[in-house]
Structures are given as structure tokens and as C-alpha cells.
Design an enzyme around this catalytic site. Structure first.
Site, PDB file in Angstrom:
ATOM      1  N   ASP A 312       0.897  -1.043  -0.116  1.00  0.00           N
ATOM      2  CA  ASP A 312       0.082  -0.013   0.107  1.00  0.00           C
ATOM      3  C   ASP A 312       0.760   1.126  -0.027  1.00  0.00           C
ATOM      4  OD1 ASP A 312      -2.294  -1.308   0.245  1.00  0.00           O
ATOM      5  OD2 ASP A 312      -2.209  -1.578   2.232  1.00  0.00           O
ATOM      6  N   ASP A 579      -4.835  -3.512   5.226  1.00  0.00           N
ATOM      7  CA  ASP A 579      -5.231  -3.128   6.352  1.00  0.00           C
ATOM      8  C   ASP A 579      -6.734  -3.416   6.383  1.00  0.00           C
ATOM      9  OD1 ASP A 579      -6.076  -1.029   4.892  1.00  0.00           O
ATOM     10  OD2 ASP A 579      -4.993   0.297   5.818  1.00  0.00           O
ATOM     11  N   ASP A 583      -9.504  -6.597   2.601  1.00  0.00           N
ATOM     12  CA  ASP A 583      -8.011  -7.147   2.219  1.00  0.00           C
ATOM     13  C   ASP A 583      -7.572  -8.486   2.660  1.00  0.00           C
ATOM     14  OD1 ASP A 583      -7.521  -4.613   0.966  1.00  0.00           O
ATOM     15  OD2 ASP A 583      -6.411  -4.013   2.879  1.00  0.00           O
TER      16      ASP A 583
END
Length: 848
Positions: A312, A579, A583
Site C-alpha cells: 500500500d 489493512d 483485504d
């Protein structure tokens, strides 16, 4: 049912820290029974069942039958010493595992002293006010004070897979206002007061224990177990043959049985499972101290094989400490300041009202901070939040509906991705092009861009539309938020790419923002950025996209899963960070799932095999480095263990070939184990990283730990030491020394070869200057072994239990140096071959 009351966290103080501490002392921690923990007695009992100790006790019994109580007593004392050393190692591993359990325990957001804070769930007490949100595991039984669209997955308790709705209801009206420990918040959020903890919760009463870090055996552990069984069978078979051969040559069944037991002790590789237990436990503990919590041991093995790292952007590559850097409303543009035009002031207030009153999201916190710093912040006294429309996959925007004192209509405030808010406002093609061009220009400067819009609802609250698309929004403007790159990210990306690991950045941000941050971070091919929607392709087109592109923008959670699947089909070993609740599938599908510990949901943490305690990309790369070092050190230890048993076995058999008395007795093997055990665990576990550990290509996942290269390399090392020991034995016999002196000479050569094998395998085939590597355990083991060796071979009193007599000094020096010289020549020859094979290649090659 939706909450229609005010935010119950407002005006509440929660328990004071002092009162919470008092209740914690009175009621105990919020924990369920954890029977998996091992205490001292369980550790000692497991050690007493080790084959080595059983063999030692058998040898002590035989000495009693032979009329030698002194030798029996010495062996009995050695049993106590081995138990103490092994228990120390096991207890150290257990402490490391317990430290990992404590780190991985759930957390809770609690209101204490009027402020929200994160605490370990074990510290919750009855009366605490906690906040729960989508993706959280409920930490205790609690009564809801207020909730917004809260859905609870209670399948763990009821077996019912369909989430149920929970809301704030008066006490006594059923269980609709209760949430239970260990259930999962599937949607919405709210505040609740803790009613029961630990074994008094519903899950505690039905006896469901918490999961712990004790996992099923890893592939490496299974491989080692098979090897131990194989070597143990070979060792027991050879010891039986040894017994029969001794009886045939010398006669005497008891002596023959003693010889067989000695050989069995020399052959059984009981150090293998200890090495894996100690290395994986302490390695995981060391990684946790570096902010990477390993939840599943197989992740340590997989880290060395990772070829693609998907990360990310926000909070991982960047600091996740945002600030509002720019406001744009029409042609007006300014930074947040004490004085703003009415249009810019309205834009900031609109975005603030589209956020929770006590925000946790970094963007919302930045907006709230900017709004409250104004000279006249928006007064919220009496404002009542009526409805919240959360972010969803088909609409990247959130909307909050408010009832304002004295106003007839409800105030509707929304914020989100510029293109989503433009759609909500129904902008014309021309206006849409203008505002999206403004957003592009801001994104190219690395800003994260949000848009805000407002509407009014003149009808009753009961008739609110089912989605935010039912409002008639008016465009307010754009907000640009700055989120700088984390310190060290550029170096970490460069280190990962030098290690043969491709770094892919995934972000929900604007395409231009993604490109700017990727370029700053130093990602390869950062100019080529595509939208996550292009991951919706199928077949070879998807694999090709995954193979070529390193930066993806506007990525949704389902895009992550598709990317992982495509990379795996392409033969890559994938690590994926995440997170959010959505996901979890991608984290589970990846070979190494990495969840965020600070901002991640409980669902993501439970799905991942590694949790970052600081949410930092630098920690991800550091974890990969640690994983490679742990694997290297396991290889070093295994190679040493295999090699050192060859000369021990050889010296046990050698006298029979010459028709002489036994040179190796059980007490000698015990002495050697006092070197082998700490060397294979304490010394090699602390070995620092090789200089090229992050310059090699990732290890092939198909490569076995005990492959032919390692087995034959270890055999070659062991045979070199045995050849030196045999040469000293022959030299001593030809010199006419006594049997006790010959035994001492042979043992000196064996111990010297043992220490030489430690040195050689510390270098690990890299020919680094091992003496410059900081490893105090090596020097403690080496100097202690040499001191004890001098004591028992040069002085008659200490050497008597070993049946040694001081040999001539020149032969003693030869016995000490010859094994080291032999190992040095072999390793020098191997080094020359390795250099010739590399042929001057620039990049170091992977090695074991």
C-alpha cells in the site's frame, strides 16, 4: 435500524486510569484460558524423554553392572548438566513465544480519562467504554451505547453465518443491544460499555480458548523430522552392528552393549529439532523487536523466497500523518489559514462535517485539525448526527446527515474521490473536466485529493434515501492533503530491488498522486501507472499487466486479490500488505500476508502471517532481511551438525578396525555434546548477516533444506576432520604411546576438528573474516572448550574419569593443528572453485 441519537462518546469521560488499574487488580486480566503454555515442569518432562538422556542413563546402568560406580555417578551428573542446558534453551524459546503471544494479543479502542486510546484487550475492565468498528473483533461482552448501521458476525458463538443487526436499545429489551466477545463487527461502528470480561463472557462460559501462536509444523520442520527418523534408524542399526562386531572381536556383552550405546549417542541427531525450535522462536522474537510480528512460522521460510512485494502507499510508504495543504473552490485557491473566504471556509466545514466527531482516519483527522484551527471554528453545539452512508465499492465517498438546531431541513455533507463526488453532483461534462483537471494538477504534486459537496433534505428523517445517490448535492471544492514519504523508504525500495524483489505499489489514490509518490520512492518503471480497473481483465492479459506494471491507482480490495492470483500464476512468490476487512482474501491468498498493526483491522491481522507494528515499508524489507538471515543460520547449524557427527562416528568405529580398545566412551560424547548443543543453537542463532544477504536472488521455494549439495558438503567437511583424527590415531599407535595417551590424542583431534567445523560453517561458504564478526557466544564456547580440553588432557586428576593420560606435547600440538589444517585446505580449495565458477560476475550468487 439506524442510530438517531447524538454521539455518546461526546461528553463522556470513561473510567479514570486509576480506577481502571484498581479494577484490573481486583478482577484480573481480560483473558480466556490458554492451556497451550508450557511451564518449567512440562519443559523438564519433555527433556527427560529425549533419546540422548535415555541412552546416557542406560550407559550409567551398564557401568554399575560392570562394577564401576564412579563412572556411573559421573554419567549421572552429566545427565543433570544436559538437562539444565536443554531446559535453559527450551525455556528461552518459550519466553520468546510468550512475548510474541503478548504482542499479538488483540487491542481495543477505549475511552479513559475523557480521551480515546488504544490498549491491549487484556487490560479492559468492567465499566470501560469501548469503540468498535467494521473489521474489529469484539474484545469483551458489552452493552451498546450508540451504533450506526452495526452488523455483527456471531457465527463463532451461534454457528449462524448471516450477520445480525445490533443497536442501542433500553436495558431489558432483549439482546439487541449486546455485543459478545470474539464476535466480529461486519459493518458499521459504535460505542459500548463493557459488561463482562475473560471467563465471565459468553465465549468464556462455553469454554472456547483463544488461539495461540503454536502452529502446525512448518514444511522445514516436517523435513527435519523425516531426516531425524532416517538418521536415528541408521544410527540404531549401526550401533547394533557395533555391538555384535565388538563381541565378535573382543567378547563381553556388557562392554559390547556399552560400545553400541556410545555409537548411538554419537549418531542420533537430536540437535535438529532443537535448532529449528530455537531459531524460529528466537528469530520471530527478534523480528518482533524490529516491529515485525510473525504470527505463523512458515512466513519466516517464505520470506527468503519472495520475488514480488505488493505494498500500500498511504501509511506504508508514506507517514500517514496528513495535513491539509491546499483548498480549491472554483477559481479560489489557498492554504488553510486563520482567515478564509466564505467559499473556502464552507468547503473546509463541509469536509469536516462529513467526518466523525472523533476521527481516526488520518485524512479526517487532518481535516478536523484544519477546521478547528480557524479563528472561529464551526459551532456544533446541539448538532445531531442522523445518518451515515459509509464508503462502498461502487461509490468512493462518505456522507453524513445532520440535524442542525433551528434549521428546518437536514444538512447533508459528503466527501470522497473527485470523480465520485462529481458524479453525485451531476456536473456537466465541461464542469466535470474543469474540476478533474484541477485534481490532476494537485495530484501531480503528490497531494492526495478529496472533493466535498453538500445537500439539504427537507423531508422527514424516516424517508432518507437508501444510498447517498438520492441527494441533490452541490459541489463545494477540492482539498489537497500532503502525506510525505517515510524516512528510509527510498533506501528500502532500492535494497529490495537489489535483492531481486520487485516492488509493486497499490493505492486508492489518484493516478497522478500514485505516480508522484512512486517516483519519489524510487520504484522501477514508476512512470507507467494504470488504474486498478484494468486488473479486471482475465487470462493472459491480466498476467501480462501484473508482469509489466509496478504502480496501480484507484485500487479496490478485489483488485488486490486478482493481482495476487495473476502473480502466482506467473510463478511469483508474493508478499502483500493490507489493512482493511476486504483485504483479508488477498492477504490469505498471498504467500506472505502482511497486515498493518497500527491502523489495520482485526480481520486483516488474523488473515495475515506477519503484522507490522509500525505500518512501515522499511520494516517489511527489514523482515525479509531477517527471514533470509534466519534461514542462512539454520543452514549453517544443520551443516555443522551433520558434519560433526561423521568424525565422532568414525572414532567410535576406528579402533575395531585395528583390533584395539575403544577410544570413545559415553563421557566423551557428553563432553562433545557440551560443545555441539550450544554451538548449534547459541552460536549459529546469533550469527550476523552475510554481507550479500540482500544482494542475492530470492531462494527458489522448491529448494529443500537438506538437499544433495548440503548433505555432500557436510559429509566432505566431516570426512576431512575424520581423516585428521584417524591420522593422529595411527601416528599415536606407531609412536608407542599408552592407550590412555592415545585416547587423549584422539580426543584432542576430535575437539579441535569440532571447533574448526564451527569456524568453517560460521563463514558459511562465503570466506568472510569470521573473527571480525561480533558473536560473543562463539568465543565463550570456544574458549570454554579449549580450557576444559587442556584440563582433562594435560592433568592426570581431571583426566582420570575420561581415562586419559597426558600425551607428549609435540603429538598434542599435532593433534590440535592437523584437523584445522585439513579443514583450511579443503575450504581454500572450495573458495578457489567458487571464484572460478563466478568468473568475475558482479552480483554475488545465492549460496547455502
Amino acid at each position: 435500524m439506524n442510530a438517531t441519537g447524538p454521539d455518546h462518546s461526546a461528553g463522556r469521560q470513561g473510567l479514570s486510569s486509576a480506577e481502571a488499574a484498581r479494577r484490573l487488580r481486583k478482577d484480573g486480566p481480560n483473558l480466556l484460558p490458554q492451556p497451550d503454555r508450557r511451564n518449567w515442569l512440562r519443559i523438564v518432562w519433555s527433556v527427560l524423554r529425549e533419546p540422548m538422556l535415555l541412552l546416557l542413563l542406560g550407559a550409567a546402568g551398564i557401568y554399575l553392572l560392570l562394577g564401576d560406580p564412579q563412572e556411573s555417578a559421573i554419567l549421572g551428573a552429566s545427565v543433570v548438566l544436559i538437562i539444565a542446558l536443554t531446559v535453559y534453551q527450551e525455556h528461552k524459546s518459550e519466553r520468546a513465544l510468550q512475548a510474541l503471544r503478548d504482542l499479538s494479543s488483540p487491542r481495543a479502542c477505549v475511552l479513559r480519562d475523557g480521551q480515546t486510546r488504544w490498549v491491549a484487550a487484556r487490560e479492559l475492565v468492567v465499566g470501560d467504554i469501548i469503540q468498535v468498528a467494521e473489521g474489529d473483533r469484539v474484545p469483551a461482552d458489552a452493552r451498546i451505547l450508540d451504533a450506526n448501521d452495526m452488523m455483527l458476525d456471531e457465527s463463532m458463538l451461534t454457528g449462524e453465518s448471516v450477520p445480525v443487526r445490533r443497536w442501542a436499545a433500553p436495558v431489558g429489551e432483549g439482546d439487541d443491544n449486546l455485543i459478545r466477545a470474539s464476535t466480529l463487527v461486519a459493518g458499521g461502528h459504535g460505542w459500548a460499555e463493557v459488561m463482562a470480561i475473560g471467563s465471565n463472557t459468553a465465549v468464556g462460559r462455553i469454554g472456547v480458548a483463544l488461539h495461540t501462536l503454536r502452529s502446525p509444523p512448518t514444511p522445514m520442520q516436517l523435513e527435519i523430522r523425516r531426516a531425524v527418523i532416517l538418521f536415528a534408524a541408521l544410527g540404531l542399526g549401526s550401533s547394533l552392528l557395533m555391538t555384535l562386531l565388538y563381541v565378535a572381536v573382543h567378547g563381553g556383552w556388557l562392554q559390547g552393549l556399552l560400545a553400541g550405546i556410545t555409537l548411538a549417542m554419537a549418531n542420533i541427531p537430536e540437535e535438529f529439532p532443537v535448532v529449528l525450535t530455537v531459531f524460529l522462536a528466537l528469530g520471530a522474537w527478534r523480528m518482533a523487536r524490529q516491529k515485525a510480528l510473525v504470527r505463523r512460522p512458515p512466513a519466516i521460510e517464505a520470506l527468503g523466497s519472495v520475488t514480488v512485494l505488493c505494498t500500500d502507499k498511504t501509511g506504508t510508504l508514506t507517514e500517514n500523518r496528513m495535513s491539509v495543504a491546499e483548498l480549491v473552490a472554483g477559481q479560489e485557491r489557498a492554504v488553510p489559514a486563520q482567515a478564509l473566504s466564505p467559499a473556502l471556509r464552507g468547503l473546509l466545514d463541509c469536509a469536516d462535517l462529513a467526518s466523525p466527531e472523533q476521527p481516526f482516519d488520518p485524512m479526517e483527522r487532518a481535516i478536523h485539525a484544519a477546521a478547528t484551527k480557524l479563528s472561529e471554528p464551526l459551532p456544533r453545539l446541539g448538532w445531531q448526527r442522523v445518518r451515515e452512508y459509509p464508503l462502498c465499492q461502487d461509490l468512493l465517498a462518505v456522507t453524513h446527515v445532520w440535524r442542525q438546531p433551528g434549521a428546518d431541513a437536514l444538512q447533508v455533507m459528503g466527501k470522497g474521490a473527485p470523480e465520485a463526488v462529481a458524479d453525485l453532483c451531476g456536473l456537466t461534462a465541461g464542469d466535470r473536466a474543469v474540476v478533474l483537471a484541477q485534481a490532476d494538477e494537485m495530484a501531480r504534486r503528490g497531494l492526495r485529493v478529496l472533493a466535498a459537496a453538500a445537500a439539504a433534505w427537507s423531508e422527514d428523517a424516516a424517508t432518507l434515501p437508501s444510498t447517498a445517490r438520492g441527494f441533490r448535492f452541490q459541489w463545494r471544492g477540492l482539498l489537497g492533503l500532503a502525506d510525505p514519504l517515510r524516512a528510509g523508504v527510498g533506501q528500502a525500495v532500492a535494497e529490495a530491488q537489489a535483492a531481486g524483489i520487485r516492488v509493486i505499489m497499490l493505492t486508492g489514490d489518484h493516478l497522478e498522486t500514485a505516480r508522484a509518490i512512486a517516483t519519489q520512492a524510487g520504484l522501477a518503471n514508476s512512470e507507467a501507472v494504470v488504474l486498478g480497473a484494468e486488473l479486471a481483465a482475465d487470462g493472459e492479459a491480466l498476467v501480462q499487466r501484473a508482469r509489466e506494471i509496478n504502480v496501480f491507482a484507484r485500487v479496490q480490495p478485489d483488485h488486490k486479490l486478482r493481482l495476487v492470483d495473476a502473480l502466482k500464476r506467473d510463478g511469483q512468490v508474493v508478499a502483500m500488505t493490507g489493512d482493511g476487512v476486504n483485504d483479508a482474501p488477498a492477504l490469505t491468498a498471498a504467500h506472505v500476508g502482511i497486515a498493518m498493526g497500527a491502523r489495520g483491522t482485526d480481520v486483516a491481522r488474523e488473515a495475515a502471517s506477519i503484522v507490522l507494528l509500525d505500518d512501515n515499508f522499511v520494516t517489511v524489507v527489514r523482515a525479509i532481511r531477517h527471514g533470509r538471515v534466519i534461514y542462512d543460520n539454520i543452514v549453517r547449524a544443520i551443516r555443522y551438525i551433520l558434519a560433526v557427527h561423521v568424525p565422532i562416528t568414525g572414532l567410535a568405529l576406528l579402533p575395531l578396525l585395528f583390533g584395539g580398545p575403544l577410544m570413545l566412551l559415553p563421557l566423551h560424547v557428553v563432553f562433545l555434546e557440551m560443545i555441539i548443543d550450544p554451538a548449534s543453537t547459541l552460536v549459529f542463532e546469533r550469527e550476523p548477516a552475510a554481507a550479500d544477504v540482500m544482494q542475492r536472488s530470492p531462494r527458489s521455494p522448491s529448494r529443500r533444506l537438506l538437499d544433495a549439495r548440503l548433505l555432500f558438503g557436510s559429509l566432505g567437511q566431516g570426512l576431512a576432520v575424520f581423516a585428521a583424527v584417524a591420522a593422529i590415531y595411527v601416528l599415536g599407535r606407531s609412536s608407542g604411546v599408552s592407550t590412555a595417551q592415545l585416547a587423549a590424542l584422539s580426543f584432542i583431534a576430535l575437539v579441535a576438528g569440532n571447533l574448526g567445523l564451527i569456524v568453517v560453517n560460521r563463514a558459511g561458504g562465503t570466506h568472510r573474516r569470521w573473527w571480525r564478526q561480533s558473536n560473543p557466544a562463539f568465543w565463550i564456547v570456544t574458549l570454554s572448550a579449549l580450557g576444559m580440553l587442556i584440563l582433562i588432557t594435560r592433568f592426570e586428576g581431571p583426566g582420570r574419569p575420561f581415562r586419559f593420560a597426558p600425551p607428549p606435547l609435540d603429538l598434542s600440538l599435532a593433534a590440535l593443528l592437523l584437523p584445522l589444517l585439513g579443514l583450511g585446505l579443503i575450504e581454500g580449495w572450495r573458495g578457489m572453485r567458487a571464484r572460478r565458477a563466478r568468473g568475475g560476475e558482479a552480483a554475488p550468487q545465492e549460496h547455502q
